[in-house]
Design a protein around this motif. Structure first.
Motif, PDB file in Angstrom:
ATOM      1  N   GLU A   1      81.259   0.856  47.658  1.00  0.00           N
ATOM      2  CA  GLU A   1      80.393   1.925  47.190  1.00  0.00           C
ATOM      3  C   GLU A   1      80.478   2.103  45.683  1.00  0.00           C
ATOM      4  OE1 GLU A   1      82.505   4.348  49.665  1.00  0.00           O
ATOM      5  OE2 GLU A   1      81.568   3.452  51.421  1.00  0.00           O
TER       6      GLU A   1
ATOM      7  N   TYR B   1      80.860  -0.396  43.517  1.00  0.00           N
ATOM      8  CA  TYR B   1      80.600  -1.675  42.861  1.00  0.00           C
ATOM      9  C   TYR B   1      79.765  -1.532  41.584  1.00  0.00           C
ATOM     10  CZ  TYR B   1      79.123  -6.412  41.942  1.00  0.00           C
ATOM     11  OH  TYR B   1      78.879  -7.608  41.327  1.00  0.00           O
ATOM     12  N   ASP B   2      78.658  -0.823  41.656  1.00  0.00           N
ATOM     13  CA  ASP B   2      77.793  -0.696  40.471  1.00  0.00           C
ATOM     14  C   ASP B   2      78.488   0.049  39.341  1.00  0.00           C
ATOM     15  OD1 ASP B   2      75.692  -2.160  41.529  1.00  0.00           O
ATOM     16  OD2 ASP B   2      74.757  -0.406  42.437  1.00  0.00           O
ATOM     17  N   TRP B   3      79.290   1.046  39.676  1.00  0.00           N
ATOM     18  CA  TRP B   3      80.054   1.761  38.656  1.00  0.00           C
ATOM     19  C   TRP B   3      81.112   0.857  38.041  1.00  0.00           C
ATOM     20  CZ3 TRP B   3      78.691   5.831  36.130  1.00  0.00           C
ATOM     21  CH2 TRP B   3      77.797   6.738  36.706  1.00  0.00           C
TER      22      TRP B   3
ATOM     23  N   ARG C   1      80.999  -2.373  37.803  1.00  0.00           N
ATOM     24  CA  ARG C   1      80.289  -3.342  36.965  1.00  0.00           C
ATOM     25  C   ARG C   1      79.881  -2.720  35.635  1.00  0.00           C
ATOM     26  NH1 ARG C   1      74.728  -5.999  38.646  1.00  0.00           N
ATOM     27  NH2 ARG C   1      74.612  -3.885  39.404  1.00  0.00           N
ATOM     28  N   ALA C   2      79.360  -1.486  35.670  1.00  0.00           N
ATOM     29  CA  ALA C   2      78.961  -0.800  34.438  1.00  0.00           C
ATOM     30  C   ALA C   2      80.165  -0.571  33.530  1.00  0.00           C
ATOM     31  CB  ALA C   2      78.287   0.529  34.783  1.00  0.00           C
TER      32      ALA C   2
ATOM     33  N   HIS D   1      82.965  -2.250  33.522  1.00  0.00           N
ATOM     34  CA  HIS D   1      83.440  -3.561  33.050  1.00  0.00           C
ATOM     35  C   HIS D   1      82.595  -4.016  31.855  1.00  0.00           C
ATOM     36  CE1 HIS D   1      85.309  -7.491  33.253  1.00  0.00           C
ATOM     37  NE2 HIS D   1      84.123  -8.070  33.378  1.00  0.00           N
TER      38      HIS D   1
ATOM     39  N   LEU E   1      86.297  -5.796  40.416  1.00  0.00           N
ATOM     40  CA  LEU E   1      85.036  -6.456  40.775  1.00  0.00           C
ATOM     41  C   LEU E   1      85.286  -7.701  41.629  1.00  0.00           C
ATOM     42  CD1 LEU E   1      82.969  -6.139  37.485  1.00  0.00           C
ATOM     43  CD2 LEU E   1      82.370  -5.200  39.723  1.00  0.00           C
TER      44      LEU E   1
ATOM     45  N   SER F   1      86.053  -6.452  45.004  1.00  0.00           N
ATOM     46  CA  SER F   1      84.828  -5.940  45.604  1.00  0.00           C
ATOM     47  C   SER F   1      83.905  -7.079  46.036  1.00  0.00           C
ATOM     48  CB  SER F   1      84.112  -5.030  44.604  1.00  0.00           C
ATOM     49  OG  SER F   1      82.884  -4.593  45.109  1.00  0.00           O
ATOM     50  N   ASN F   2      83.790  -8.103  45.200  1.00  0.00           N
ATOM     51  CA  ASN F   2      82.947  -9.254  45.551  1.00  0.00           C
ATOM     52  C   ASN F   2      83.473  -9.975  46.780  1.00  0.00           C
ATOM     53  OD1 ASN F   2      80.786  -9.222  43.745  1.00  0.00           O
ATOM     54  ND2 ASN F   2      82.014 -10.133  42.127  1.00  0.00           N
TER      55      ASN F   2
ATOM     56  N   ARG G   1      82.390  -7.913  49.683  1.00  0.00           N
ATOM     57  CA  ARG G   1      80.934  -8.038  49.909  1.00  0.00           C
ATOM     58  C   ARG G   1      80.574  -9.382  50.505  1.00  0.00           C
ATOM     59  NH1 ARG G   1      77.100  -6.428  45.247  1.00  0.00           N
ATOM     60  NH2 ARG G   1      77.415  -8.611  44.908  1.00  0.00           N
TER      61      ARG G   1
END
Length: 151
Positions: A4, A6-8, A10-11, A13, A73, A76-77, A80
């Motif tokens: 959940e 992941y996008d945060w 990535r941002a 990072h 990440l 997380s990857n 996913r």
């Protein structure tokens, strides 16, 4: 839970990488100017302050953040993708080696910082001009791998 975020992750990072790269590109430029400063003079003292603030206030924290968010990440990857076998791709190895090289370059800059602080710099401005290009060369390896190959 990590999925959940992941996008945060990535941002954060990407923001850490931007700050780290800014420092990696700017610190050796300060060293170029520092080579021409008279030891103990006003410019010498000003550059010492600027270099310390850049290295300790921006570069070190952003490098640490980039590594932490990058590791999260990766984790997380793997979640996913359903497993760690996705990281067997050759591009992961090349990217990791380039990031290790960038971290090594950061440490070279930190060692040179200590030399300038002690007044014992023994490198020429030309060497720092060459070092100034290295982070971008590494970025030319890392970014296409992340954006084009690994997606």
């Amino acid at each position: 839970m990590i999925l959940e975020a992941y996008d945060w992750l990535r941002a954060l990072h990407i923001l850490a990488i931007i700050a780290w790269m800014a420092g990696l590109l700017y610190l050796p430029r300060l060293y170029v100017y520092h080579c021409g400063a008279t030891p103990g003079g006003e410019l010498d003292e000003t550059l010492k302050i600027q270099e310390r603030r850049l290295l300790k206030g921006i570069m070190n924290p952003s490098m640490i953040a980039a590594w932490i968010f990058g590791a999260l990440l990766i984790w997380s990857n793997a979640e996913r993708a359903g497993g760690w076998e996705v990281f067997g791709h050759w591009a992961w190895t090349v990217k990791f080696l380039a990031v290790i090289a960038m971290t090594g370059l950061h440490h070279v800059y930190a060692l040179r910082f200590k030399r300038f602080q002690a007044g014992t710099n023994d490198w020429s401005d030309k060497r720092y001009r060459i070092l100034n290009e290295m982070p971008f060369v590494l970025a030319l390896i890392i970014v296409p791998i992340v954006v084009v190959v690994l997606k």
